[in-house]
Design an enzyme around this catalytic site. Sequence first.
Site, PDB file in Angstrom:
ATOM      1  CB  CYS A 293      -0.985   0.013   1.151  1.00  0.00           C
ATOM      2  SG  CYS A 293      -0.303  -0.329   2.757  1.00  0.00           S
TER       3      CYS A 293
ATOM      4  CB  CYS B 193     -11.841  -1.712  -9.635  1.00  0.00           C
ATOM      5  SG  CYS B 193     -11.597  -2.742 -11.087  1.00  0.00           S
TER       6      CYS B 193
ATOM      7  CG  PHE C  78     -18.415  -7.228 -16.420  1.00  0.00           C
ATOM      8  CD1 PHE C  78     -17.322  -7.788 -17.054  1.00  0.00           C
ATOM      9  CD2 PHE C  78     -19.120  -6.221 -17.072  1.00  0.00           C
ATOM     10  CE1 PHE C  78     -16.927  -7.337 -18.311  1.00  0.00           C
ATOM     11  CE2 PHE C  78     -18.731  -5.770 -18.328  1.00  0.00           C
ATOM     12  CZ  PHE C  78     -17.633  -6.319 -18.952  1.00  0.00           C
TER      13      PHE C  78
HETATM   14  C1  LIG Z   1     -14.904  -6.507 -10.540  1.00  0.00           C
HETATM   15  S1  LIG Z   1     -15.456  -8.154 -10.764  1.00  0.00           S
HETATM   16  C2  LIG Z   1     -17.140  -7.986 -10.292  1.00  0.00           C
HETATM   17  C3  LIG Z   1     -17.875  -9.237  -9.957  1.00  0.00           C
HETATM   18  C4  LIG Z   1     -19.196  -9.063  -9.233  1.00  0.00           C
HETATM   19  N1  LIG Z   1     -20.000  -8.013  -9.797  1.00  0.00           N
HETATM   20  C5  LIG Z   1     -19.000  -8.839  -7.753  1.00  0.00           C
HETATM   21  O1  LIG Z   1     -19.373  -7.770  -7.251  1.00  0.00           O
HETATM   22  O2  LIG Z   1     -18.490  -9.747  -7.074  1.00  0.00           O
HETATM   23  C6  LIG Z   1     -15.460  -8.275 -12.496  1.00  0.00           C
HETATM   24  C7  LIG Z   1     -15.992  -9.560 -13.047  1.00  0.00           C
HETATM   25  O3  LIG Z   1     -15.911  -9.490 -14.481  1.00  0.00           O
HETATM   26  C8  LIG Z   1     -15.585 -10.780 -14.970  1.00  0.00           C
HETATM   27  N2  LIG Z   1     -15.003 -10.577 -16.299  1.00  0.00           N
HETATM   28  C9  LIG Z   1     -13.769 -10.100 -16.596  1.00  0.00           C
HETATM   29  N3  LIG Z   1     -13.598 -10.044 -17.934  1.00  0.00           N
HETATM   30  C10 LIG Z   1     -14.750 -10.490 -18.494  1.00  0.00           C
HETATM   31  C11 LIG Z   1     -15.184 -10.661 -19.820  1.00  0.00           C
HETATM   32  N4  LIG Z   1     -14.397 -10.372 -20.860  1.00  0.00           N
HETATM   33  N5  LIG Z   1     -16.431 -11.120 -20.032  1.00  0.00           N
HETATM   34  C12 LIG Z   1     -17.233 -11.416 -18.989  1.00  0.00           C
HETATM   35  N6  LIG Z   1     -16.880 -11.276 -17.695  1.00  0.00           N
HETATM   36  C13 LIG Z   1     -15.645 -10.832 -17.445  1.00  0.00           C
HETATM   37  C14 LIG Z   1     -14.649 -11.347 -13.923  1.00  0.00           C
HETATM   38  O4  LIG Z   1     -14.629 -12.765 -13.997  1.00  0.00           O
HETATM   39  C15 LIG Z   1     -15.250 -10.823 -12.633  1.00  0.00           C
HETATM   40  O5  LIG Z   1     -16.173 -11.736 -12.096  1.00  0.00           O
END
Ligand SMILES: C[S@@+](CC[C@H](N)C(=O)[O-])C[C@H]1O[C@@H](n2cnc3c(N)ncnc32)[C@H](O)[C@@H]1O
Length: 440
Positions: free
Chosen positions: A85, A398, A303
């Site tokens: 950090c 993020c 996502f």
């Molecule tokens: C920031 S996380 C959010 C997950 C969920 N909304 C949560 O709050 O726990 C982003 C998510 O996007 C998925 N992800 C990343 N790239 C992706 C893609 N190209 N297509 C679909 N999902 C994707 C990841 O597997 C992950 O679960």
Amino acid sequence: VGRRRKVKIKEYGLKIIDYSDECRGVAKLDDKTIFVRGALIGEEVKARRYKNNASFEEADTLEVLTKNPDRIDAKCEFFHSCGGCSLQYLSSENQIKLKLDLVKNMFVRGGVEVENWIKPLTSDVWGYRRKARLGVRFVTKKDKAIVGFRERSSNFLTDMDSCEVLHPSIGKNLHRLAECVEKLSIKYKVAQFEVAISESDTVLILRNLEELTTDDKVILRNYADELGIKWQLQSGGVHSIENLSESQSDAPNLTYSHPDHNIVMNFLSNDFTQVNFELNKKMVNLALEFLELNPDDEVLDLFCGLGNFTLPIAKYCKSVVGVEGDLGLVERAKQNAQTNQINNAEFFKADLFEENSGASWARKKYNKALIDPSRSGAAEVIKMLPKFGVEKLVYVSCNPATLVRDSVILKELGYKIKKATVMDMFSQTSHVESIAYFEK
Ligand SMILES: C[S@@+](CC[C@H](N)C(=O)[O-])C[C@H]1O[C@@H](n2cnc3c(N)ncnc32)[C@H](O)[C@@H]1O
């Protein structure tokens, strides 16, 4: 090809005039921009360069000559060497204020108006981190093992006993874990521990490319009992992860909850989960508040991971569809819907960076949506939102750089940002979590 240019060491006195988007100090020297880690605006610092590009340089603060009055002492004794950090020299209140200002400026630069900046969401600022990858190394010269994060300015691991940001079940025990590694026959072969901490259990995944001996297993079990942790072993891909203990009653219970919505989420140790559970609860509630759900709403959650937003949304709408790229997460989302007796949520696997217009979920209509992409954002899929009929959208991000980039696209598609803020998901670090609510 690939020859690394050695950076000539240079130390200089710099005056910090601004912040970069990653919360570093910015100085100018002969028209060149210098990004200075560990420096605050208004400060005069002595810094050491560690990167030299044609148009900018990067440097570390060696000494603060004139202090910004907001500067405080870091809580963690390893802060100055550890790369885990980087903002402990500001109070948590000032950190989130700084992040809010940075995100506001990024929106101004992007030419996207935010009608209303609301108060940042805050929660636990120490001992909150429940997901991590810890480096492990046995250092022959010192005849000791190190368990920790990489050093700030090298690829070596920080020789650290504890971490203030990790949940205390691990954060207070790094030296004990190192001691455990030292006793293993495979001490040279252990390279990392994957950490996953649920509401009740702390799991460490040990990647054992080399077979553990019976004695090794006894040592691991003894430390597990003493420290109140549970070991898992991973000899190959993620499907090879197994509990060290064969007793079913000893299997880790990996859950977190959304008590306001009477939901308990189950996950596996290598699944994506939000790192800060308390902040996550507040974030989900804020998203629900923005969406103002009613029993006629048909909602799309892109996502969606293991259904962190999808299942709370399901409780207040007609139907919700979650789309996610990781098949394991899609399966867990379906199971979580079932165990929480939620019947109006469907889940689909899709790569959301690809063209999806033919998919069954993409041929339906939705009046509200939530998206929570990874750092690279959601530039492709957001272009489909008008076709779906989405009128209200919550974007959780993020990475403010891609949030702003995608907001420009959404603006062109007719969406306006009504409310936005930053959230203290990753206190003490320079990572910024934000949320924006759009209306068409
Ligand atoms: C920031 S996380 C959010 C997950 C969920 N909304 C949560 O709050 O726990 C982003 C998510 O996007 C998925 N992800 C990343 N790239 C992706 C893609 N190209 N297509 C679909 N999902 C994707 C990841 O597997 C992950 O679960």
